[in-house]
Scaffold this active site. Structure first.
Site, PDB file in Angstrom:
ATOM      1  N   TYR A 163       0.841  -1.204   0.000  1.00 15.72           N
ATOM      2  CA  TYR A 163       0.000   0.000   0.000  1.00 15.72           C
ATOM      3  C   TYR A 163       0.877   1.256   0.000  1.00 15.72           C
ATOM      4  O   TYR A 163       0.719   2.141  -0.848  1.00 15.72           O
ATOM      5  CB  TYR A 163      -0.911  -0.020   1.226  1.00 15.72           C
ATOM      6  CG  TYR A 163      -1.732   1.233   1.422  1.00 15.72           C
ATOM      7  CD1 TYR A 163      -2.797   1.518   0.583  1.00 15.72           C
ATOM      8  CD2 TYR A 163      -1.440   2.122   2.447  1.00 15.72           C
ATOM      9  CE1 TYR A 163      -3.562   2.659   0.761  1.00 15.72           C
ATOM     10  CE2 TYR A 163      -2.193   3.275   2.634  1.00 15.72           C
ATOM     11  CZ  TYR A 163      -3.249   3.527   1.787  1.00 15.72           C
ATOM     12  OH  TYR A 163      -3.993   4.662   1.963  1.00 15.72           O
ATOM     13  N   THR A 211     -10.302   9.581   3.474  1.00 16.56           N
ATOM     14  CA  THR A 211     -11.534  10.125   2.911  1.00 16.56           C
ATOM     15  C   THR A 211     -12.678   9.149   3.146  1.00 16.56           C
ATOM     16  O   THR A 211     -12.486   7.937   3.127  1.00 16.56           O
ATOM     17  CB  THR A 211     -11.367  10.371   1.400  1.00 16.56           C
ATOM     18  OG1 THR A 211     -10.225  11.218   1.182  1.00 16.56           O
ATOM     19  CG2 THR A 211     -12.596  11.035   0.806  1.00 16.56           C
TER      20      THR A 211
END
Length: 269
Positions: free
Chosen positions: A23, A53
């Site tokens: 990641y 988000t």
């Protein structure tokens, strides 16, 4: 991170062989490739660093902390916090992110970035869990604590001075307002899933909101365009039940977003 809040000049501290390395390193690799093409081929680029988000259309099982906590609370399951909950994150609502992305892509000063797009308001994971429990008062969920995963950052907060300077951008949606929209949407989905019989979900092969001219034209790009409900593999005697539920979903969405939703409804047997 060794710098807090994180500016664009901070290169980060990443374990290249840890359990979350794909990641972290994937994002670093993407930036490297962008700037290589920019330097070698003079290709116009824009690089945005997106911080945490959330928003209404997130998959409830996507593994992100906001989705996890809300889904667990709506299902009266234990709220799982990894570590003692003192680690911090900054949460931005999706509308703020999109506004920042549009401003970045449309900037006419040849500003390539990277630029941080995130909300600098910082919350501990424990305080987020407590806030969500407070916003869903009917839940019976309790907070439980599990071991902290390897290499999980203990704090995360963007410095957005550069976005304000170059793009005249800053987030405007408060976390309580954003969570209200997310919780309302997830509550609607939960209510609908409770109404539909279990065998319906077993028999259905596709549920989408989008624009389809033919059965073979199923472009992902058209999803959410024209609000056409399209279902397949539905039994003859289920038509009325399903249509009533679709109308209930549309009505609930109208209440959440305060605008009328017009759609066509079709079933392919």
């Amino acid at each position: 991170p060794e710098v807090h809040p994180q500016t664009e000049e901070y290169w980060g501290r990443v374990n290249p062989i840890g359990i979350r390395s794909c990641y972290d390193e994937g994002k670093r690799c993407a930036e490297t490739l962008f700037f290589d093409y920019h330097r070698q081929h003079n290709l116009p680029i824009r690089v945005i660093r997106i911080f945490n988000t959330y928003g209404p259309r997130m998959h409830p099982n996507d593994g992100r902390v906001v989705s996890n906590f809300i889904a667990q609370a709506l299902q009266n399951k234990d709220i799982t916090i990894y570590g003692d909950g003192s680690q911090t994150r900054s949460f931005q609502y999706v509308d703020d992110l999109i506004e920042g992305m549009i401003k970045m892509m449309n900037n006419d000063i040849n500003f390539t970035g990277p630029v941080n797009i995130g909300n600098p308001s910082e919350y501990s994971i424990k305080s987020l869990a407590e806030l969500i429990l407070k916003m869903i008062p009917e839940t019976t969920s309790k907070i439980i604590y599990l071991p902290l995963p390897q290499d999980d950052p203990l704090q995360r907060k963007p410095d957005i001075k550069l976005a304000a300077e170059k793009l005249d951008w800053s987030p405007i949606i408060d976390i309580k307002d954003g969570l209200t929209k997310k919780i309302n949407m997830d509550s609607v989905c939960k209510r609908v899933s409770n109404i539909l019989p279990a065998y319906f979900f077993k028999n259905i092969s596709a549920v989408a909101i989008g624009s389809y001219d033919t059965l073979d034209d199923r472009s992902v790009d058209s999803v959410y365009d024209k609000k056409i409900i399209y279902l397949t593999n539905v039994q003859d005697d289920e038509d009325d039940i399903i249509e009533n539920i679709i109308h209930e979903v549309a009505h609930s969405l109208e209440e959440i977003y305060s605008y009328p939703i017009n759609f066509n409804f079709s079933i392919v047997l």
